[in-house]
Scaffold this motif. Structure first.
Motif, short mmCIF file in Angstrom:
data_model
loop_
_atom_site.label_atom_id
_atom_site.label_comp_id
_atom_site.label_asym_id
_atom_site.label_seq_id
_atom_site.Cartn_x
_atom_site.Cartn_y
_atom_site.Cartn_z
N ARG A 38 -18.29 -16.79 -13.10
CA ARG A 38 -17.86 -16.67 -14.49
C ARG A 38 -18.99 -17.09 -15.41
O ARG A 38 -19.87 -17.86 -15.04
N GLN A 39 -18.93 -16.55 -16.62
CA GLN A 39 -19.91 -16.91 -17.64
C GLN A 39 -19.22 -17.11 -18.96
O GLN A 39 -18.61 -16.17 -19.50
N ALA A 40 -19.29 -18.31 -19.46
CA ALA A 40 -18.72 -18.65 -20.76
C ALA A 40 -19.76 -18.40 -21.85
O ALA A 40 -20.97 -18.39 -21.56
N PRO A 41 -19.32 -18.20 -23.07
CA PRO A 41 -20.27 -17.95 -24.17
C PRO A 41 -21.31 -19.05 -24.28
O PRO A 41 -20.97 -20.24 -24.29
N GLY A 42 -22.57 -18.66 -24.32
CA GLY A 42 -23.65 -19.62 -24.48
C GLY A 42 -23.98 -20.41 -23.25
O GLY A 42 -24.79 -21.34 -23.30
N LYS A 43 -23.37 -20.06 -22.12
CA LYS A 43 -23.61 -20.80 -20.89
C LYS A 43 -24.13 -19.88 -19.79
O LYS A 43 -23.99 -18.66 -19.87
N GLU A 44 -24.71 -20.49 -18.77
CA GLU A 44 -25.19 -19.72 -17.63
C GLU A 44 -23.99 -19.28 -16.78
O GLU A 44 -22.94 -19.92 -16.78
N ARG A 45 -24.21 -18.22 -16.04
CA ARG A 45 -23.18 -17.78 -15.11
C ARG A 45 -23.04 -18.83 -14.00
O ARG A 45 -24.06 -19.33 -13.50
N GLU A 46 -21.81 -19.13 -13.62
CA GLU A 46 -21.59 -20.15 -12.61
C GLU A 46 -20.68 -19.64 -11.50
O GLU A 46 -19.82 -18.79 -11.72
N PHE A 47 -20.88 -20.20 -10.34
CA PHE A 47 -20.09 -19.88 -9.17
C PHE A 47 -18.67 -20.42 -9.33
O PHE A 47 -18.47 -21.53 -9.84
N LEU A 86 -4.42 -23.09 -15.96
CA LEU A 86 -5.61 -22.74 -16.72
C LEU A 86 -5.76 -23.63 -17.94
O LEU A 86 -4.77 -24.06 -18.56
N ASN A 87 -7.01 -23.90 -18.30
CA ASN A 87 -7.30 -24.67 -19.50
C ASN A 87 -8.39 -23.95 -20.30
O ASN A 87 -9.04 -23.03 -19.77
N PRO A 88 -8.59 -24.31 -21.54
CA PRO A 88 -9.55 -23.59 -22.39
C PRO A 88 -10.96 -23.54 -21.79
O PRO A 88 -11.71 -22.60 -22.08
N GLU A 89 -11.31 -24.52 -20.97
CA GLU A 89 -12.63 -24.53 -20.35
C GLU A 89 -12.80 -23.41 -19.31
O GLU A 89 -13.92 -23.14 -18.87
N ASP A 90 -11.71 -22.79 -18.93
CA ASP A 90 -11.77 -21.66 -17.99
C ASP A 90 -12.07 -20.34 -18.71
O ASP A 90 -12.24 -19.31 -18.05
N THR A 91 -12.11 -20.36 -20.02
CA THR A 91 -12.42 -19.15 -20.78
C THR A 91 -13.82 -18.65 -20.46
O THR A 91 -14.80 -19.40 -20.57
N ALA A 92 -13.89 -17.40 -20.02
CA ALA A 92 -15.18 -16.84 -19.62
C ALA A 92 -14.98 -15.38 -19.24
O ALA A 92 -13.84 -14.91 -19.11
N VAL A 93 -16.08 -14.69 -19.04
CA VAL A 93 -16.05 -13.39 -18.37
C VAL A 93 -16.17 -13.67 -16.88
O VAL A 93 -17.09 -14.39 -16.46
N TYR A 94 -15.25 -13.12 -16.12
CA TYR A 94 -15.22 -13.35 -14.68
C TYR A 94 -15.77 -12.11 -13.96
O TYR A 94 -15.37 -10.99 -14.24
N TYR A 95 -16.66 -12.37 -13.02
CA TYR A 95 -17.33 -11.31 -12.28
C TYR A 95 -17.03 -11.42 -10.78
O TYR A 95 -17.02 -12.51 -10.22
N CYS A 96 -16.86 -10.28 -10.19
CA CYS A 96 -16.73 -10.16 -8.75
C CYS A 96 -18.11 -9.77 -8.20
O CYS A 96 -18.83 -8.99 -8.84
N ALA A 97 -18.45 -10.30 -7.04
CA ALA A 97 -19.76 -9.99 -6.46
C ALA A 97 -19.65 -9.88 -4.95
O ALA A 97 -18.80 -10.52 -4.33
N ALA A 98 -20.53 -9.08 -4.38
CA ALA A 98 -20.54 -8.85 -2.93
C ALA A 98 -21.88 -9.22 -2.33
O ALA A 98 -22.94 -8.88 -2.87
N MET A 99 -21.81 -9.90 -1.20
CA MET A 99 -23.00 -10.26 -0.43
C MET A 99 -22.91 -9.53 0.90
O MET A 99 -22.10 -9.89 1.75
N THR A 100 -23.72 -8.49 1.07
CA THR A 100 -23.61 -7.69 2.28
C THR A 100 -24.59 -8.12 3.35
O THR A 100 -24.51 -7.65 4.48
#
Length: 118
Positions: A38-47, A86-100
Motif C-alpha cells: 500500500r501507498q499512502a499520500p506522501g509516503k513510500e509504498r510499504e509491504f 480498519l482505521n484512518p491510518e490504513d487509508t492508501a492505494v493498495y497494490y497486488c504484486a506477484a513474485m514469480t
C-alpha cells in the motif's frame, strides 16, 4: 507474464471491514508468491502481506497483523486481502504484486483506493 487487476476498494468508516480482490492472468500465477502493498499520500509504498504459492505460508506487516488476512484461490487465479478493524491510518492505494522467481516482485496491478473515515 502475470497480469493483475485489483478491486474491492472504497470508503469505509473506522472499525469497518473491506475485502480486496486481485484477479490474475498468466500461466505462472499458481507458482507465484503473491503480495499486497500500500501507498499512502506522501509516503513510500510499504509491504502489507504475502502468501506463498501453496497458500500455506503467510506473512504480515506488524501494523496489520491480527486485522488483515491474505488468502488465495489458485483455481480462480485470485488472491484476497480481508481487512477488518480498519482505521484512518490504513487509508492508501493498495497494490497486488506477484513474485514469480527470485526475491523481487516483478508484476504489479494498478491499485485500488481504500479510504477509512474517522
Amino acid at each position: 507474464q502475470v497480469q493483475l487487476v485489483e478491486s474491492g476498494g472504497g470508503l469505509v468508516q473506522a472499525g469497518g471491514s473491506l475485502r480486496l480482490s486481485c484477479a490474475a492472468s498468466g500461466r505462472t500465477f499458481s507458482r507465484s508468491t503473491m503480495g499486497w502493498f500500500r501507498q499512502a499520500p506522501g509516503k513510500e509504498r510499504e509491504f502489507v502481506a504475502r502468501i506463498s504459492w501453496s497458500g500455506i505460508t503467510t506473512y504480515y506487516a506488524d501494523s496489520v497483523k491480527g486485522r488483515f488476512t491474505i488468502s488465495r484461490d489458485n483455481a480462480k487465479n485470485a488472491v484476497y486481502l480481508q481487512m477488518s478493524s480498519l482505521n484512518p491510518e490504513d487509508t492508501a492505494v493498495y497494490y497486488c504484486a506477484a513474485m514469480t522467481g527470485g526475491s523481487t516482485y516483478q508484476y504489479w496491478g494498478q491499485g485500488t483506493q481504500v479510504t477509512v473515515s474517522s
